[in-house]
Design a protein around this motif. Structure first.
Motif, PDB file in Angstrom:
ATOM      1  N   UNK A 156      -0.495  -5.467 -10.739  1.00 49.62           N
ATOM      2  CA  UNK A 156      -0.052  -4.078 -10.712  1.00 49.62           C
ATOM      3  C   UNK A 156      -1.144  -3.136 -11.188  1.00 49.62           C
ATOM      4  N   UNK A 157      -1.887  -3.563 -12.219  1.00 50.93           N
ATOM      5  CA  UNK A 157      -2.975  -2.714 -12.709  1.00 50.93           C
ATOM      6  C   UNK A 157      -4.051  -2.569 -11.627  1.00 50.93           C
ATOM      7  N   UNK A 158      -4.319  -3.655 -10.908  1.00 53.02           N
ATOM      8  CA  UNK A 158      -5.328  -3.592  -9.848  1.00 53.02           C
ATOM      9  C   UNK A 158      -4.856  -2.685  -8.715  1.00 53.02           C
ATOM     10  N   UNK A 159      -3.568  -2.748  -8.423  1.00 49.60           N
ATOM     11  CA  UNK A 159      -3.025  -1.863  -7.387  1.00 49.60           C
ATOM     12  C   UNK A 159      -3.065  -0.409  -7.845  1.00 49.60           C
ATOM     13  N   UNK A 160      -2.764  -0.190  -9.118  1.00 52.93           N
ATOM     14  CA  UNK A 160      -2.775   1.176  -9.645  1.00 52.93           C
ATOM     15  C   UNK A 160      -4.191   1.764  -9.580  1.00 52.93           C
ATOM     16  N   UNK A 161      -5.208   0.900  -9.603  1.00 45.62           N
ATOM     17  CA  UNK A 161      -6.582   1.387  -9.430  1.00 45.62           C
ATOM     18  C   UNK A 161      -6.924   1.506  -7.946  1.00 45.62           C
ATOM     19  N   UNK A 190      -7.101  -0.769  -5.646  1.00 42.26           N
ATOM     20  CA  UNK A 190      -7.974  -1.806  -5.080  1.00 42.26           C
ATOM     21  C   UNK A 190      -7.342  -2.375  -3.824  1.00 42.26           C
TER      22      UNK A 190
END
Ligand SMILES: Nc1ncnc2c1ncn2[C@@H]1O[C@H](COP(=O)(O)OP(=O)(O)OP(=O)(O)O)[C@@H](O)[C@H]1O
Ligand SMILES: [Mg+2]
Lengths: 221, 273
Positions: free
Chosen positions: A119-124, A126
């Protein structure tokens, strides 16, 4: 014949055999890792045919015996026009077999990465590929190193089967020496010790070292 | 997600008074459970809106839908005048595809309750990851930007530490810097202090305070810290059962709540603290 005389006479052949076993192990391991990563990722694909293909691969190679697979690759594939040197057929069979087990390690390790990381990667923002390569896989890699250590030892032991298609590995040499000298205890005892040394004093320490290095790199040490 | 073209919703929000974020009749269901019930919510540019409410009332879901971590069942969400969950096609709106979502997602940043820093990267690598690998900035520029932000959140001296070496409060401050490094227009904070020890909550709330004071960011924050919400919000929304039960200026909502559920909730919170 004392054991020292035995070693003086046949030592070089054990060394040659061990070298072939080591080479088979390394080549099979490289192939197994490549297959494991590919199949492990494909097992997690959203694309149904891709996932299905990987599942069938894993099922077939885990569900049947390595020896039968080896014979298939060496004796049956030529009937379909695919011919390999026995040396090649040896490490390909071992690599394909252990790769199927490795695929499950890869898949499990990827699934073990917490959801919050995705989720953090999606929020960035990516892309899916970047998420996997930059965020998920490095963490999964660390998690899968210990079981890979065991798998590589299994792989080393599995290479003994290539002696059955006359690849001149350690097991092949031991059998040959046994059949000419009838010194079974010495011949197979020496092979046993060499296999043990390779797994416990080469593979295991190497994997421990790799785990330490990776853990440090990832700030976990 | 409904597949047919939506025709009752505008393709774009125009005009000077267009909100930065708009939820229009947004419904979210998990199976039979309706988590957001035809929700309407506008957030103006530069506004700080705090969402409070009992557990399960849909607060996190509002943020997660804005971050596109959840799909939408009905309605449309707009960000910066454009639909987020849908895209224009043949004069109507159809569900957004991945390419459109990626374009729109660039407007939004989010901080999570459990920080979710990348453990295999140092603080500054966490901040540089997006700028370098998503925005395509040169490393030097990304580093400068990240150093500035780490400075702003008071983490410059820990820039080369991995998250495992940082306290919760420190990790959360790095996470805020990481999100800001993408220069989002809208920032989302989901209970960013809930996983922290009481003595470090202040270091995170002070960073958010600073953002409110110095930047023209649009912010949506979910929190259980009523005092903090009262201090810094332009508006507070009290959620109940997937709807906004009551909203208003913090002084009004906390000082003189009109609805019975709001009064009950606020007195229950007061008793607990
Ligand atoms: N993935 C999911 N699948 C099924 N139900 C879900 C899922 N995510 C959330 N829910 C349910 O949706 C409802 C709203 O969840 P949400 O996380 O938005 O609540 P919240 O207001 O943030 O609560 P809290 O204060 O406890 O964080 C809850 O009843 C929750 O159980
Ligand atoms: Mg929540």
């Amino acid at each position: 014949m004392s054991y020292f005389e035995f070693l003086a006479e046949y030592g070089p052949r054990f060394v040659d055999g061990a070298a072939v076993t080591a080479l088979q192990t390394v080549l099979a391991a490289v192939l197994a890792i490549a297959i494991a990563v590919a199949m492990g990722l494909m097992r997690l694909s959203r694309n149904v045919p891709v996932r299905w293909f990987a599942t069938v691969y894993v099922e077939i190679f885990r569900g049947t015996s390595l020896l039968v697979q080896l014979y298939w690759i060496f004796f049956v594939l030529p009937l379909f026009g695919i011919t390999m040197e026995k040396f090649t057929a040896g490490f390909v069979a071992v690599g394909m077999n252990l790769g199927a087990y490795g695929a499950e390690l890869v898949r499990g390790a990827i699934l073990s990465v917490p959801k919050g990381q995705w989720e953090a990667a999606l929020a960035l923002n990516m892309s899916p590929a970047k998420r996997m390569v930059r965020v998920i896989f490095p963490q999964a890699f660390l998690a899968m190193l210990p079981p890979w250590g065991n798998l590589l030892i299994e792989l080393l032991k599995g290479t003994a089967l290539v002696s059955l298609i006359s690849v001149a590995d350690l097991m092949f040499e031991a059998k040959q020496i046994n059949s000419t000298t009838f010194l079974s205890a010495q011949a197979f005892g020496t092979a046993l010790v060499i296999y043990y040394v390779m797994s416990r004093f080469l593979i295991t320490p190497f994997m421990r070292w790799l785990e330490r290095v990776m853990a440090r790199k990832m700030g976990r040490a | 997600m409904s597949q047919e073209t939506l025709s009752d919703f505008p393709l774009e929000l125009e005009g000077a008074d267009a909100p930065m974020v708009r939820f229009r009749q947004v419904t979210k269901r998990y199976g039979n459970l309706t988590v957001l019930d035809s929700l309407d919510l506008d957030v103006a540019e530069g506004e700080m809106v705090t969402i409070i409410g009992p557990s399960g009332s849909g607060k996190t879901t509002v943020l997660r839908m804005l971050m596109t971590l959840e799909t939408i069942n009905e309605g449309v969400i707009y960000v910066d005048g454009k639909p987020l969950t849908h895209m224009p096609r043949n004069g109507g709106l159809v569900p957004a595809d991945n390419r459109y979502l990626r374009k729109m997602r660039a407007n939004i940043g989010m901080c999570f309750q459990h920080f979710n820093l990348f453990p295999h990267m140092t603080a500054i690598e966490n901040c540089m990851e997006g700028p370098v690998h998503v925005l395509g900035l040169p490393k030097r520029e990304a580093r400068e930007r990240s150093e500035e932000l780490l400075e702003m959140v008071g983490m410059a001296d820990k820039r080369d530490q991995h998250p495992s070496r940082l306290s919760g409060g420190q990790q959360q401050r790095v996470a805020i810097a990481r999100a800001l490094a993408m220069r989002p227009k809208v920032m989302l904070f989901d209970e960013v202090t809930s996983a922290l020890d009481p003595e470090v909550i202040g270091e995170v709330t002070n960073v958010i305070r600073k953002l409110v004071g110095e930047h023209n960011l649009t912010m949506l924050m979910v929190t259980h810290q009523m005092g903090f919400a009262k201090d810094i919000s332009d508006r507070v929304c009290f959620f109940f059962g997937g709807r906004i039960e009551e909203q208003g200026k913090p002084a009004d909502l906390f000082g003189n709540p009109q609805r019975e559920r709001t009064q009950q909730f606020l007195s229950a919170v007061k008793e607990a603290s």
